[in-house]
Design an enzyme around this catalytic site. Structure first.
Site, PDB file in Angstrom:
ATOM      1  N   CYS A  11       0.871  -1.186   0.000  1.00  0.00           N
ATOM      2  CA  CYS A  11       0.000   0.000   0.000  1.00  0.00           C
ATOM      3  C   CYS A  11       0.907   1.236   0.000  1.00  0.00           C
ATOM      4  CB  CYS A  11      -0.982  -0.014   1.174  1.00  0.00           C
ATOM      5  SG  CYS A  11      -0.224   0.028   2.802  1.00  0.00           S
ATOM      6  N   ASN A  14       2.213   1.463   4.421  1.00  0.00           N
ATOM      7  CA  ASN A  14       2.494   0.191   5.122  1.00  0.00           C
ATOM      8  C   ASN A  14       2.161   0.271   6.607  1.00  0.00           C
ATOM      9  OD1 ASN A  14       5.346  -2.052   5.702  1.00  0.00           O
ATOM     10  ND2 ASN A  14       3.247  -2.577   5.219  1.00  0.00           N
ATOM     11  N   CYS A  16      -1.534   0.802   7.374  1.00  0.00           N
ATOM     12  CA  CYS A  16      -2.979   0.493   7.471  1.00  0.00           C
ATOM     13  C   CYS A  16      -3.350  -0.732   6.626  1.00  0.00           C
ATOM     14  CB  CYS A  16      -3.827   1.697   7.043  1.00  0.00           C
ATOM     15  SG  CYS A  16      -3.597   3.175   8.067  1.00  0.00           S
ATOM     16  N   ARG A  17      -3.452  -0.563   5.316  1.00  0.00           N
ATOM     17  CA  ARG A  17      -4.020  -1.626   4.488  1.00  0.00           C
ATOM     18  C   ARG A  17      -3.115  -2.841   4.325  1.00  0.00           C
ATOM     19  NH1 ARG A  17      -5.162   2.292  -0.371  1.00  0.00           N
ATOM     20  NH2 ARG A  17      -3.263   3.121   0.577  1.00  0.00           N
ATOM     21  N   SER A  18      -1.854  -2.634   3.929  1.00  0.00           N
ATOM     22  CA  SER A  18      -1.036  -3.826   3.637  1.00  0.00           C
ATOM     23  C   SER A  18      -0.650  -4.633   4.886  1.00  0.00           C
ATOM     24  CB  SER A  18       0.186  -3.494   2.760  1.00  0.00           C
ATOM     25  OG  SER A  18       1.062  -2.604   3.378  1.00  0.00           O
ATOM     26  N   ASP A 127      -8.243   3.901   0.966  1.00  0.00           N
ATOM     27  CA  ASP A 127      -7.311   4.309   2.018  1.00  0.00           C
ATOM     28  C   ASP A 127      -8.117   4.786   3.237  1.00  0.00           C
ATOM     29  OD1 ASP A 127      -5.444   5.502   3.607  1.00  0.00           O
ATOM     30  OD2 ASP A 127      -4.493   6.640   1.985  1.00  0.00           O
TER      31      ASP A 127
HETATM   32  P1  4NP Z   1      -1.845   2.856   4.054  1.00  0.00           P
HETATM   33  O1  4NP Z   1      -2.516   4.211   4.594  1.00  0.00           O
HETATM   34  O2  4NP Z   1      -1.271   3.186   2.693  1.00  0.00           O
HETATM   35  O3  4NP Z   1      -3.005   1.922   3.973  1.00  0.00           O
HETATM   36  O4  4NP Z   1      -0.806   2.454   5.059  1.00  0.00           O
HETATM   37  C1  4NP Z   1      -1.837   5.413   4.747  1.00  0.00           C
HETATM   38  C2  4NP Z   1      -0.984   5.593   5.797  1.00  0.00           C
HETATM   39  C3  4NP Z   1      -0.355   6.807   5.960  1.00  0.00           C
HETATM   40  C4  4NP Z   1      -0.588   7.828   5.081  1.00  0.00           C
HETATM   41  C5  4NP Z   1      -1.433   7.644   4.000  1.00  0.00           C
HETATM   42  C6  4NP Z   1      -2.060   6.423   3.830  1.00  0.00           C
HETATM   43  N1  4NP Z   1       0.047   9.077   5.280  1.00  0.00           N
HETATM   44  O5  4NP Z   1      -0.291  10.037   4.551  1.00  0.00           O
HETATM   45  O6  4NP Z   1       0.925   9.187   6.151  1.00  0.00           O
END
Ligand code: 4NP
Length: 159
Positions: A11, A14, A16-18, A127
């Site tokens: 993702c 790294n 939340c989703r992955s 997201d």
């Molecule tokens: P992820 O979500 O890609 O599912 O881990 C996010 C985590 C952090 C951020 C964006 C999306 N950020 O902007 O820091």
């Protein structure tokens, strides 16, 4: 015949989703007695959260389903990952574009959207970072369904 399969979930951050996909899929694979055959990891296209544990909202949502994400640590994708993983599964089209750039330069395993293994028309895991708790539950639901299809695909590959 392959003896084992390596799966990488990708993702943006790294956190939340992955990592959620890593935990959910590990639970699925273990439940089917396939833990020895499937190596699972996750990473982000960005390096913003390197070394950090998953977002507390992801940890809590996964814990409600009996999945412990607290020991995971974020890392950024590296070109070599496309050589060492058999499946490179991204969460959304933005991740797909970013990992495709690496793939075009490096070769190796072509990235694909995780939800291609799901049954719904939805192809992106949204997201959840800037939203509420419900978004984290939806992430787990989408990943669970696609994970079941993915495991079927892996079974065929190992057969
Ligand atoms: P992820 O979500 O890609 O599912 O881990 C996010 C985590 C952090 C951020 C964006 C999306 N950020 O902007 O820091």
């Amino acid at each position: 015949m392959s003896e084992s399969v390596r799966v990488l979930f990708v993702c943006l951050g790294n956190i939340c989703r992955s990592p959620s996909a890593e935990g959910v899929f590990r639970q699925l694979v273990s439940g089917q007695g396939m833990a020895e055959k499937v190596f699972i990891d996750s990473c982000g296209t960005a390096d913003w959260h390197t070394g950090k544990a998953p977002d507390s909202r992801s940890i809590e949502a996964a814990a409600r389903r009996g999945i412990d994400l607290s020991g995971l640590q974020a890392r950024q994708i590296k070109p070599d990952d496309l050589d060492t993983f058999d499946y490179v599964l991204v969460m959304d089209r933005s991740n797909l574009a970013d990992v495709r750039d690496i793939w075009r330069q490096n070769g190796g395993t072509e990235p694909q959207l995780l939800l291609e293994f799901g049954r719904s028309d939805e192809l992106e895991v949204p997201d959840p970072y800037y939203g509420g708790e419900q978004g984290f539950e939806q992430v787990l639901d989408l990943i669970q369904e696609a994970g079941e299809g993915l495991l079927e695909d892996i079974r065929r590959r190992l057969a």
